[in-house]
Design a protein around this motif. Structure first.
Motif, PDB file in Angstrom:
ATOM      1  N   LYS A   2       0.824  -1.195   0.000  1.00 52.01           N
ATOM      2  CA  LYS A   2       0.000   0.000   0.000  1.00 52.01           C
ATOM      3  C   LYS A   2       0.863   1.251   0.000  1.00 52.01           C
ATOM      4  O   LYS A   2       1.968   1.274   0.523  1.00 52.01           O
ATOM      5  CB  LYS A   2      -0.916   0.027   1.229  1.00 52.01           C
ATOM      6  N   ARG A   3       0.307   2.271  -0.608  1.00 50.80           N
ATOM      7  CA  ARG A   3       0.978   3.566  -0.585  1.00 50.80           C
ATOM      8  C   ARG A   3       0.600   4.289   0.700  1.00 50.80           C
ATOM      9  O   ARG A   3      -0.175   3.806   1.511  1.00 50.80           O
ATOM     10  CB  ARG A   3       0.544   4.394  -1.788  1.00 50.80           C
ATOM     11  N   GLN A   4       1.115   5.491   0.874  1.00 52.75           N
ATOM     12  CA  GLN A   4       0.831   6.278   2.068  1.00 52.75           C
ATOM     13  C   GLN A   4      -0.664   6.583   2.194  1.00 52.75           C
ATOM     14  O   GLN A   4      -1.194   6.649   3.290  1.00 52.75           O
ATOM     15  CB  GLN A   4       1.625   7.584   2.034  1.00 52.75           C
ATOM     16  N   ASP A   5      -1.354   6.765   1.058  1.00 51.11           N
ATOM     17  CA  ASP A   5      -2.779   7.114   1.119  1.00 51.11           C
ATOM     18  C   ASP A   5      -3.677   5.882   1.230  1.00 51.11           C
ATOM     19  O   ASP A   5      -4.895   6.000   1.252  1.00 51.11           O
ATOM     20  CB  ASP A   5      -3.187   7.968  -0.084  1.00 51.11           C
ATOM     21  N   LYS A   7      -3.981   3.241  -0.934  1.00 50.13           N
ATOM     22  CA  LYS A   7      -4.460   2.659  -2.179  1.00 50.13           C
ATOM     23  C   LYS A   7      -3.459   1.635  -2.708  1.00 50.13           C
ATOM     24  O   LYS A   7      -2.265   1.866  -2.716  1.00 50.13           O
ATOM     25  CB  LYS A   7      -4.676   3.744  -3.233  1.00 50.13           C
TER      26      LYS A   7
END
Length: 59
Positions: A2-5, A7
């Motif tokens: 996962k990315r920081q946001d 997604k």
């Protein structure tokens, strides 16, 4: 991963696919006079008829 946001890459791909489908529907509605599916079916039937005629000539 996962990315920081939050997604995932799969989420991004699904989002892009949905947006492309919606965009295609909008374009189809704008050009309502053109029936692409009908044209494609006509071309396929024409090709099938030509193939049958070619096969009959060979026989």
């Amino acid at each position: 991963m996962k990315r920081q946001d939050g997604k995932t890459p799969l989420t991004c791909l699904v989002t892009i696919a949905v947006l492309l489908i919606i965009g295609g529907a909008v374009v189809a509605m704008l050009f309502e006079g053109t029936d692409i599916v009908k044209d494609i079916k006509g071309m396929m039937e024409k090709n099938n008829i030509e193939t049958v005629q070619d096969d009959e000539k060979i026989s």
